[in-house]
Design an enzyme around this catalytic site. Structure first.
Site, PDB file in Angstrom:
ATOM      1  N   ASP A 293      70.042  22.315 -39.458  1.00 21.69           N
ATOM      2  CA  ASP A 293      68.765  22.512 -38.764  1.00 21.69           C
ATOM      3  C   ASP A 293      67.899  21.257 -38.795  1.00 21.69           C
ATOM      4  O   ASP A 293      67.789  20.582 -39.822  1.00 21.69           O
ATOM      5  CB  ASP A 293      68.000  23.662 -39.437  1.00 21.69           C
ATOM      6  CG  ASP A 293      66.690  23.976 -38.732  1.00 21.69           C
ATOM      7  OD1 ASP A 293      66.738  24.326 -37.533  1.00 21.69           O
ATOM      8  OD2 ASP A 293      65.627  23.848 -39.365  1.00 21.69           O
ATOM      9  N   GLU A 335      71.643  20.631 -34.938  1.00 20.39           N
ATOM     10  CA  GLU A 335      70.540  21.239 -34.181  1.00 20.39           C
ATOM     11  C   GLU A 335      69.562  20.105 -33.908  1.00 20.39           C
ATOM     12  O   GLU A 335      68.710  19.779 -34.722  1.00 20.39           O
ATOM     13  CB  GLU A 335      69.878  22.362 -34.978  1.00 20.39           C
ATOM     14  CG  GLU A 335      68.966  23.231 -34.116  1.00 20.39           C
ATOM     15  CD  GLU A 335      67.510  22.785 -34.117  1.00 20.39           C
ATOM     16  OE1 GLU A 335      66.833  22.999 -33.091  1.00 20.39           O
ATOM     17  OE2 GLU A 335      67.044  22.230 -35.117  1.00 20.39           O
ATOM     18  N   HIS A 404      66.751  31.322 -29.926  1.00 16.81           N
ATOM     19  CA  HIS A 404      65.608  31.950 -30.606  1.00 16.81           C
ATOM     20  C   HIS A 404      64.348  31.091 -30.506  1.00 16.81           C
ATOM     21  O   HIS A 404      63.269  31.551 -30.848  1.00 16.81           O
ATOM     22  CB  HIS A 404      65.960  32.170 -32.074  1.00 16.81           C
ATOM     23  CG  HIS A 404      66.020  30.871 -32.815  1.00 16.81           C
ATOM     24  ND1 HIS A 404      66.992  29.925 -32.558  1.00 16.81           N
ATOM     25  CD2 HIS A 404      65.207  30.343 -33.756  1.00 16.81           C
ATOM     26  CE1 HIS A 404      66.769  28.874 -33.322  1.00 16.81           C
ATOM     27  NE2 HIS A 404      65.706  29.097 -34.067  1.00 16.81           N
TER      28      HIS A 404
HETATM   29  C1  OTU Z   1      64.391  24.389 -35.649  1.00 16.83           C
HETATM   30  O1  OTU Z   1      63.801  24.012 -34.439  1.00 16.83           O
HETATM   31  C2  OTU Z   1      64.592  25.879 -35.600  1.00 16.83           C
HETATM   32  O2  OTU Z   1      65.461  26.215 -34.558  1.00 16.83           O
HETATM   33  C3  OTU Z   1      63.247  26.549 -35.479  1.00 16.83           C
HETATM   34  O3  OTU Z   1      63.359  27.934 -35.309  1.00 16.83           O
HETATM   35  C4  OTU Z   1      62.458  26.209 -36.708  1.00 16.83           C
HETATM   36  O4  OTU Z   1      61.154  26.676 -36.550  1.00 16.83           O
HETATM   37  C5  OTU Z   1      62.400  24.704 -36.979  1.00 16.83           C
HETATM   38  O5  OTU Z   1      63.654  24.052 -36.796  1.00 16.83           O
HETATM   39  C6  OTU Z   1      61.985  24.436 -38.384  1.00 16.83           C
HETATM   40  O6  OTU Z   1      62.980  24.829 -39.285  1.00 16.83           O
HETATM   41  O7  OTU Z   1      61.164  21.934 -33.383  1.00 16.83           O
HETATM   42  O8  OTU Z   1      60.491  24.035 -31.933  1.00 16.83           O
HETATM   43  O9  OTU Z   1      65.050  18.620 -32.593  1.00 16.83           O
HETATM   44  O10 OTU Z   1      63.666  20.965 -31.972  1.00 16.83           O
HETATM   45  O11 OTU Z   1      64.485  21.356 -35.346  1.00 16.83           O
HETATM   46  C7  OTU Z   1      61.616  24.134 -32.744  1.00 16.83           C
HETATM   47  C8  OTU Z   1      65.053  19.663 -33.446  1.00 16.83           C
HETATM   48  C9  OTU Z   1      61.910  22.855 -33.473  1.00 16.83           C
HETATM   49  C10 OTU Z   1      63.847  20.571 -33.266  1.00 16.83           C
HETATM   50  C11 OTU Z   1      64.092  21.751 -34.081  1.00 16.83           C
HETATM   51  C12 OTU Z   1      63.092  22.766 -34.324  1.00 16.83           C
END
Ligand code: OTU
Length: 656
Positions: A293, A335, A404
């Protein structure tokens, strides 16, 4: 000698000096066959691990010694690996491209919202099989903090499962049962930050220097202010700023996301080692794909946006090389939802020539598809996708329509300008359109992450609500519903036919609409992403076998997509490429996949609400002589030198 050549030579020397010692240690710990295999793997990946770690930590540690302790973790992981997982390792060592198969179909869900808990998921495997699923991503399931936890992305213990979902043993059982059904389990690993209640954070707060060094803590505002000058805000409204004053700590803690999510300090090699050991433990529980993540945020550099820094890539390369030694069956998935020019680097397309993640999200495809259905025009998509680089061999995209998270409108000024629109203007249009605030919009979404300083905003909403199903159902309008069903299936028919691994986001297959009950929960009410995280509606799913119903129509479409993939070998990723084709009808997205043995597949998607046609010569351009639609979900036909496509329809054309 260049820096890289020196590194490689250092790596070779370090391994030469150690080879015997490690061969002996491995030989004592494992039987002959396992030992030989492990030594071969270490030998294969040692230079990659060495180079990545040396470029990160040469100033901090003695690199070969640090790597030795990672190899200890590798060895104990292999020793702890079950027979079944060792067999899987072997199968995948000889077939490393197993996941590039055309039969791959992914499904993404929250265990609780889908099936109550982990045990419940076992009871729903039959449902997944109906959809042709071979890969299951369960949303964050490791022990989260109490109260608000960003949907599980604030973990207090990476070695425990959220008690509401089950135990580590349940997770192990689930992984095994899924494997028996040919389904690979993927879970989230929140590598960028921990919850502020994680043991490391508590010990940092208690004043233990070792653990303070796991985080980024500043005594005063000087450095935070300096960083803030170039840092964007991920959640400008929910969690403004990137630093949080923490009283017990007596300092400003780096918190990119919420104040309860503390960024880890990967400049500290101990943090790398901790996280690697956690990855190994998850691998031994039977997780086959680790979704890393928020990886773009893992390295900070003054004067930058602190995203996509070269060191973030080195970190992932290091994890990847070591994981391949310890558990070769396991894949790493990035991610990284970043601008289109930065995406493919997470698959290793950069100048180090070292493999990075096996899988990454094709965020650009997702964004331009929604843009295409809003404008009924595919030119921006064609242009933007044509500029994307091809993933390196042995890697691929995960293609998706919804997830999500919110949709961030990653459309560059350059791509917009090339099609005659302004980037900012177009992004604002998309936010308005999908919030249902644009005249004639079919969408019923909501804004997310409004930033008054920049004017940016993103979009929440389920695929069904964004595609027009909610509006059509509310208005009880069968014609609108036909269009909306077609629109949703069209989006999925593109991602299933693009290549890579298509992901079905739970509920899209039966058209679940926005769920507004999150507004009643104070820990969630401010975060509109919860509207597109509904509970599975099993009563609605029960109608999937009734042909006339909304659920029946959609579900049959999804089943057809999965089935059509298995009989379209052009969708194998091993040797094929994909490129969009420029042609004369702006309403039709055309793309061609070419496979050296199976030939071409031409995809045509009419994003307009009226029938459209393209010249049959396009088939010739794609290399097809005897074109035939193998998808057969919409009645297209060829006459008068043109292929006629019904409103909102897709064909996959191959040589008959
Ligand atoms: C991710 O997303 C997860 O998918 C989210 O659900 C979390 O809230 C977040 O990390 C924190 O753990 O900025 O708007 O380039 O886009 O890490 C979501 C990566 C996010 C980011 C992503 C992030």
């Amino acid at each position: 000698m260049g820096a890289r050549t020196t590194l490689r030579a250092d790596a070779r020397r370090a391994w030469r000096e150690r080879r015997q010692r490690w061969a002996a240690a491995v030989g004592l710990a494992l039987d002959r066959r396992e030992a030989d295999r492990l030594v071969a793997r270490i030998e294969r990946w040692y230079p990659d691990a060495y180079e990545a770690l040396a470029s990160l930590y040469a100033g901090e540690v003695d690199v070969p010694v640090f790597l030795d302790s990672q190899l200890e973790t590798v060895l104990s992981t292999v020793r702890g690996r079950s027979q079944a997982l060792r067999a899987l390792d072997e199968a995948r060592e000889v077939d490393p491209e197993w996941f590039l198969d055309e039969a791959m179909v992914g499904y993404v869900c929250y265990a609780d919202r889908f099936a109550g808990d982990l045990r419940g998921v076992i009871d729903r495997i039959g449902y997944l099989e109906e959809l042709g699923v071979t890969y299951l991503h369960l949303m964050p399931l490791l022990a989260p903090r109490d109260g608000a936890n960003d949907g599980g992305y604030a973990v207090i213990d990476y070695r425990a499962v959220d008690p509401a979902l089950g135990t580590v043993d349940d997770l192990r059982d689930l992984g095994g049962v899924l494997r028996d059904h040919g389904i690979s389990l993927c879970i989230d690993l929140v590598v960028n930050h921990t919850a502020r209640e994680h043991a490391w954070a508590r010990r940092a707060a208690a004043g233990e220097q070792r653990y303070r060094d796991y985080y980024l803590i500043y005594d005063d505002r000087e450095l935070p202010d300096a960083y803030e000058r170039t840092l964007p805000e991920v959640f400008p409204d929910l969690a403004p700023g990137n630093f949080t004053w923490v009283e017990d700590v007596g300092g400003w803690v780096w918190t990119t996301f919420h104040d309860y999510q503390w960024d880890l300090n990967y400049a500290n090699p101990d943090v790398f080692a901790e996280m690697f050991s956690i990855i190994c433990d998850l691998a031994n529980v039977g997780v086959e794909v680790i979704r890393l993540d928020a990886v773009p945020f893992m390295w900070k550099r003054m004067g930058t946006d602190c995203q996509n820094q070269p060191e973030a890539h080195r970190l992932i390369e290091g994890f990847r090389a070591l994981v391949r030694m310890a558990a070769p069956a396991v894949l790493c998935k990035a991610e990284a939802i970043v601008p289109p020019g930065q995406l493919v680097q997470y698959l290793g397309a950069h100048d180090t020539q070292r493999p990075e993640c096996d899988l990454a999200y094709h965020n650009q495809l997702m964004v331009v598809l929604w843009s295409s259905v809003a404008t009924r025009d595919a030119r921006l998509a064609t242009h933007a996708l044509a500029r994307m680089r091809t993933p390196p061999p042995h890697t691929t995209w995960m293609t998706y329509v919804r997830c999500h998270d919110d949709i961030g409108w990653a459309i560059t000024q350059e791509d917009a300008a090339a099609t005659g629109v302004d980037g900012f203007g177009h992004r604002s249009f998309l936010t308005d359109f999908f919030a249902g605030d644009f005249p004639g919009s079919f969408a019923r979404g909501a804004r997310f992450g409004c930033n008054p300083d920049t004017g940016d905003a993103r979009t929440s909403g389920t695929a069904a609500s964004l595609a027009g199903i909610e509006q059509a159902v509310d208005l009880d309008d069968p014609l609108l519903l036909d269009a909306a069903v077609s629109r949703l299936l069209l989006l999925y028919a593109i991602i299933f036919g693009w290549g890579g691994i298509p992901l079905v986001y739970m509920g899209d297959e039966i058209g679940l609409r926005n769920d507004r009950t999150y507004l009643e929960d104070p820990t969630r009410a401010e975060d509109s992403r919860w509207m597109h995280r509904p509970h599975m509606d099993w009563a609605a799913a029960g109608r999937r076998t009734q042909p006339g119903t909304l659920e029946g129509r959609l579900f049959a479409g999804f089943r057809r997509l999965a089935e059509a993939r298995t009989s379209t070998p052009q969708l194998q990723e091993m040797a094929s490429t994909v490129r969009p084709l420029h042609h004369d009808n702006p309403h039709v997205l055309a793309w061609v996949r070419s496979h050296p043995r199976f030939g071409a597949m031409l995809g045509l998607a009419n994003v307009d609400d009226s029938a459209q046609a393209v010249a049959t010569v396009l088939c010739g351009e794609a290399g097809l002589r005897d074109p035939e639609d193998v998808l057969r979900m919409w009645p297209a036909d060829a006459r008068d030198g043109r292929i006629h496509l019904p409103p909102l329809s897709v064909v996959w054309v191959t040589d008959g």
